[in-house]
Design a protein around this motif. Structure first.
Motif, short mmCIF file in Angstrom:
data_model
loop_
_atom_site.label_atom_id
_atom_site.label_comp_id
_atom_site.label_asym_id
_atom_site.label_seq_id
_atom_site.Cartn_x
_atom_site.Cartn_y
_atom_site.Cartn_z
N GLN A 194 2.31 -0.08 66.26
CA GLN A 194 1.76 -1.34 65.76
C GLN A 194 1.27 -2.31 66.84
OE1 GLN A 194 0.73 -2.05 62.91
NE2 GLN A 194 2.03 -1.27 61.26
N TRP A 195 1.44 -1.97 68.09
CA TRP A 195 0.88 -2.80 69.17
C TRP A 195 -0.43 -2.21 69.67
CZ3 TRP A 195 -0.76 -3.00 74.21
CH2 TRP A 195 -0.79 -4.28 74.83
N MET A 196 -0.49 -0.90 69.66
CA MET A 196 -1.64 -0.23 70.26
C MET A 196 -2.85 -0.22 69.33
SD MET A 196 -1.71 0.57 73.26
CE MET A 196 -0.30 1.13 74.17
N ASN A 197 -2.58 -0.05 68.03
CA ASN A 197 -3.71 0.03 67.10
C ASN A 197 -3.19 -0.12 65.68
OD1 ASN A 197 -6.50 1.02 66.08
ND2 ASN A 197 -6.69 1.10 68.29
N ASP A 198 -4.06 0.12 64.74
CA ASP A 198 -3.72 0.03 63.32
C ASP A 198 -3.50 -1.42 62.88
OD1 ASP A 198 -4.13 2.74 62.91
OD2 ASP A 198 -2.11 3.23 63.56
N TYR A 203 -4.85 -2.66 70.90
CA TYR A 203 -4.64 -2.78 72.35
C TYR A 203 -4.13 -4.17 72.72
CZ TYR A 203 -7.26 1.41 71.71
OH TYR A 203 -7.67 2.62 71.24
N GLY A 204 -3.17 -4.64 71.93
CA GLY A 204 -2.51 -5.90 72.24
C GLY A 204 -3.20 -7.13 71.68
N ALA A 205 -4.44 -7.01 71.21
CA ALA A 205 -5.11 -8.16 70.58
C ALA A 205 -4.59 -8.26 69.15
CB ALA A 205 -6.62 -7.97 70.60
N LEU A 206 -4.08 -9.42 68.79
CA LEU A 206 -3.42 -9.58 67.49
C LEU A 206 -4.42 -9.60 66.34
CD1 LEU A 206 -0.70 -10.26 65.95
CD2 LEU A 206 -1.43 -12.66 66.13
N ARG A 207 -4.13 -8.83 65.31
CA ARG A 207 -4.94 -8.91 64.08
C ARG A 207 -4.35 -10.07 63.27
NH1 ARG A 207 -7.87 -4.36 61.34
NH2 ARG A 207 -6.03 -4.25 60.02
N GLU A 208 -4.84 -11.26 63.58
CA GLU A 208 -4.22 -12.50 63.09
C GLU A 208 -4.14 -12.56 61.57
OE1 GLU A 208 -5.94 -16.08 64.66
OE2 GLU A 208 -4.84 -17.38 63.29
N SER A 209 -5.28 -12.43 60.90
CA SER A 209 -5.26 -12.64 59.45
C SER A 209 -4.42 -11.55 58.78
CB SER A 209 -6.68 -12.67 58.88
OG SER A 209 -7.40 -11.52 59.25
N TYR A 210 -4.59 -10.32 59.21
CA TYR A 210 -3.86 -9.23 58.55
C TYR A 210 -2.35 -9.37 58.75
CZ TYR A 210 -2.36 -4.96 56.57
OH TYR A 210 -1.72 -4.07 55.75
N THR A 211 -1.94 -9.58 60.00
CA THR A 211 -0.51 -9.58 60.29
C THR A 211 0.19 -10.74 59.58
OG1 THR A 211 -1.02 -8.57 62.41
CG2 THR A 211 1.19 -9.48 62.16
N PHE A 212 -0.45 -11.90 59.57
CA PHE A 212 0.13 -13.05 58.88
C PHE A 212 0.20 -12.78 57.37
CE2 PHE A 212 -1.08 -17.09 56.64
CZ PHE A 212 0.21 -17.61 56.60
N ASP A 270 6.27 -4.48 75.18
CA ASP A 270 7.62 -4.41 75.75
C ASP A 270 8.46 -3.41 74.95
OD1 ASP A 270 8.18 -5.71 73.39
OD2 ASP A 270 8.63 -7.65 74.32
N SER A 271 9.77 -3.38 75.25
CA SER A 271 10.61 -2.36 74.61
C SER A 271 10.63 -2.52 73.09
CB SER A 271 12.02 -2.40 75.18
OG SER A 271 12.55 -3.69 74.99
N PHE A 272 10.44 -3.74 72.59
CA PHE A 272 10.41 -3.94 71.14
C PHE A 272 9.33 -3.05 70.52
CE2 PHE A 272 8.51 -5.99 67.43
CZ PHE A 272 9.62 -6.11 66.60
N TRP A 273 8.13 -3.09 71.07
CA TRP A 273 7.02 -2.31 70.49
C TRP A 273 7.14 -0.83 70.82
CZ3 TRP A 273 4.91 -4.66 66.72
CH2 TRP A 273 4.77 -6.05 66.73
#
Ligand code: PG9
Length: 638
Positions: A194-198, A203-212, A270-273
């Motif tokens: 979930q950090w790398m894609n999808d 690649y670390g850029a947040l999908r703001e509208s979707y994730t929220f 980080d280790s979380f992701w």
């Protein structure tokens, strides 16, 4: 959905009856056999009981295999009701219709913590192989299978799991520790990392509208899917007025939704992701798996390819397969697949063909032990040519990596720039005026249908903007067939200390003038014509602070030319003779991707209003810094 206002930290939200991802209904006249649905609470190893609906065909004669779907969105109504032949109120899930000829005991289960299932919803794909008591989806699937084969009468001891997206994730996760009775799975559009894609980042850029919006969907209430109520028709303006991302917690969520808190406190890889990235543990094909991907999947276009590649590392019995086609997220289960957005598909019903000709035979072979094993490794519905193609290996070995170069005059060609036409193009990217990712008004992610097909939107809506650079080829003098992984290589600099680059690879349809109406008789109006349509084939983003190191963010050096490699995933498409190839480059894609302040801040999620500043971006098309798109081209065989 049914409008039932609840209050989430002072904000009105409405409750949706079913998530967007729930399968669509098929017409009642398609109902064939009669079924009986029974709800049971299936116990897990930690005592938590999961709400499970077991649907059995009436008049079942011999033992049947069990086919399970595990979801966080609630068991769809269609699975819950008993149905009779010819009952006009009865409906059947589309793939169940394809399965019913063979006969299965169908099982639908709510994940722990969702709807009537007990326990805590996990919203995580963590799995620790050494902790046998850990509450996770791998163990829950194992315990469910174990209980079903022992307790459901007249089963043949062979079990399958399949589903789309979250239900695909729960299917895919079984690869890590499959129950011996699990004989086949079909992971469809599962996220892999979930950090790398999808869904949540690229690649670390947040999908703001979707994730929220997704976090609200599944975490605001236990027994509902919740749609955030923006109170405006155009969410672009809502997100812009919101300002810095930290205002989501400050003004709306007030720290109440776990997953959102985790996202904003772990900006880096980080280790979380890394612990979330379960796919890194998939290195072998443990259970026969039909991976399914959509080429225009707006949520999880990347996971199936990663899972397929992981299991391909060790697949001596050849049991790991992939199917991809011209589908939005889950479109292969919801529609007939006769078109994607405005694009017709040569008279094919690609989704029906998938369900009846690929998916049902796959489970028939592994669960009923009749019929044929797939003779291919990869099967794609190739757009442009509009043909099904079978591959013994993926990526295809006969594809030749070909570079399509940018030129300073705004053209694209297979020739590299020379000293004579060497040059640089530039634009100013202003976070105060970001490029919309689709035409405004932009609807919320759920439950409106526009979100599903936005990746097919005509890109003419932005190609005139001064902050979108357009490069376009001459009309092609032959078909250009591209099959395999694509990538962009931008040689670029910024005047700021951080930047995003978004690259879109586009198929530009020819202008046929009035002829278009003859060629496309379904085009009822001028606007329906595909004349000059700019159809995205591949798009993605990279964020500068993670250009060299995903784990630690670093500032960019203002003015320094860097090689931005932007993977554009796997595709199978023919740019037809007479079409042109276009590339668009921009530095905002809003509110799909959160705005990059373009100045240096330790975490963008803590950036202040004043940190967001315009920057000048330069794209190089010189012999030393030749930006290009890398295409896996398959030459026509005579
Ligand atoms: N894209 C959704 C999702 C899957 C897995 C995790 C989080 C979100 C879905 O459609 O289910």
């Amino acid at each position: 959905g049914t409008a039932c206002a609840i209050v989430l930290a002072g904000v009105a939200v409405t409750r949706a009856a079913v998530a967007d991802t729930a399968p669509a209904e098929v017409p009642a006249h398609d109902v064939g056999r009669a079924y009986v649905a029974k709800e049971v609470m299936v116990p897990m190893r930690d005592g938590v009981r999961l709400q499970t609906v077991v649907v059995t065909p009436v008049g079942q004669t011999g033992p049947l295999p069990i086919l399970i779907t595990r979801t966080p969105y609630g068991v769809p109504d269609q699975a819950m009701v008993d149905r009779q032949d010819g009952d006009p109120k009865s409906t059947l899930l589309p793939s169940w219709r394809a399965f019913q000829k063979d006969g299965y005991i169908m099982v639908y289960q709510n994940l722990r913590g969702r709807f009537k299932s007990e326990g805590q919803f996990l919203k995580t794909s963590r799995y620790n192989a050494h902790d046998r008591r850990q509450a996770n989806e791998v163990n829950d699937a194992w315990d469910t299978i174990d209980w079903l084969v022992k307790n459901i009468p007249n089963n043949n001891g062979r079990v399958g799991i399949y589903g789309v997206s979250y239900a695909g994730l729960t299917a895919g996760l079984t690869l890590l520790h499959p129950h011996p009775a699990l004989k086949a799975i079909s992971e469809q559009a599962s996220p892999a990392d979930q950090w790398m894609n999808d869904d949540d980042h690229h690649y670390g850029a947040l999908r703001e509208s979707y994730t929220f919006e997704y976090t609200v969907l599944v975490q605001a209430e236990k027994e509902a899917n919740t749609n955030f109520d923006f109170g405006v028709r155009d969410v672009y303006s809502w997100y812009l007025a919101l300002g810095p991302l930290s205002h989501i917690n400050k003004d709306y969520l007030h720290g109440k939704l776990d997953y959102w808190n985790q996202v904003v406190s772990h900006p880096d890889y980080d280790s979380f992701w890394k612990e979330e990235a379960w796919v890194d543990k998939v290195k072998t094909s443990t259970v026969p798996n039909l991976n399914v991907a959509g080429f225009w999947d707006q949520e999880d276009p990347w996971g199936p390819w990663r899972i397929f590649r992981g299991a391909s590392q060790h697949d001596p019995d050849n049991t790991n397969f992939i199917v991809a086609g011209p589908w939005y997220h889950g479109g292969w289960q919801r529609t007939d697949g006769g078109n994607i957005g405005p694009l017709p598909l040569g008279g094919h019903q690609t989704a029906v063909e998938f369900r009846e000709g690929i998916e049902a035979p796959f489970f028939r072979y592994y669960l009923h032990e009749t019929g044929e094993k797939p003779s291919w490794k990869a099967k794609m519905f190739e757009t442009g040519s509009n043909e099904w193609r079978e591959y013994k290996v993926w990526p295809p070995q006969d594809a030749k990596t070909t570079q399509l170069f940018f030129h300073a005059d705004g053209t694209l060609s297979f020739q590299a720039p020379t000293k004579k036409d060497s040059g640089v193009r530039q634009y100013v990217s202003d976070p105060a005026n970001p490029v919309p990712y689709r035409p405004r008004p932009i609807s919320p992610t759920y439950p409106t249908p526009e979100w599903r097909t936005w990746e097919t939107n005509d890109q003419r809506f932005v190609d005139h903007r001064p902050d979108v650079l357009t490069f376009v080829s001459a009309p092609l003098d032959h078909d250009l067939r591209v099959a395999g992984p694509l990538a962009a290589h931008l040689f670029a600099s910024t005047s700021g200390k951080d930047a995003d680059f978004v690259v879109k690879l586009i198929d530009v349809f020819p202008e046929e003038g009035q002829k278009a109406f003859v060629a496309h008789p379904d085009a009822a109006t001028w606007a329906d014509s595909l004349d000059g349509y700019e159809l995205p084939i591949a798009m993605d983003v990279r964020r500068g602070r993670y250009l060299h190191d995903y784990q630690h963010a670093h500032p960019l050096v203002p003015g320094k030319v860097e090689d931005w490699s932007i993977p554009l995933r796997d595709h199978d498409h023919v740019f037809l003779k007479g079409h042109r190839v276009m590339v668009q480059v921009q530095s905002t894609w809003f509110p799909l991707i959160d705005r990059n302040p373009q100045t240096w801040v330790p975490s963008i999620y803590q950036a202040k209003e004043g940190d967001f500043q315009p920057a000048t971006q330069k794209i190089y098309a010189t012999p030393e810094a030749a930006s290009y798109i890398s295409l896996p081209v398959i030459e026509a065989t005579q």
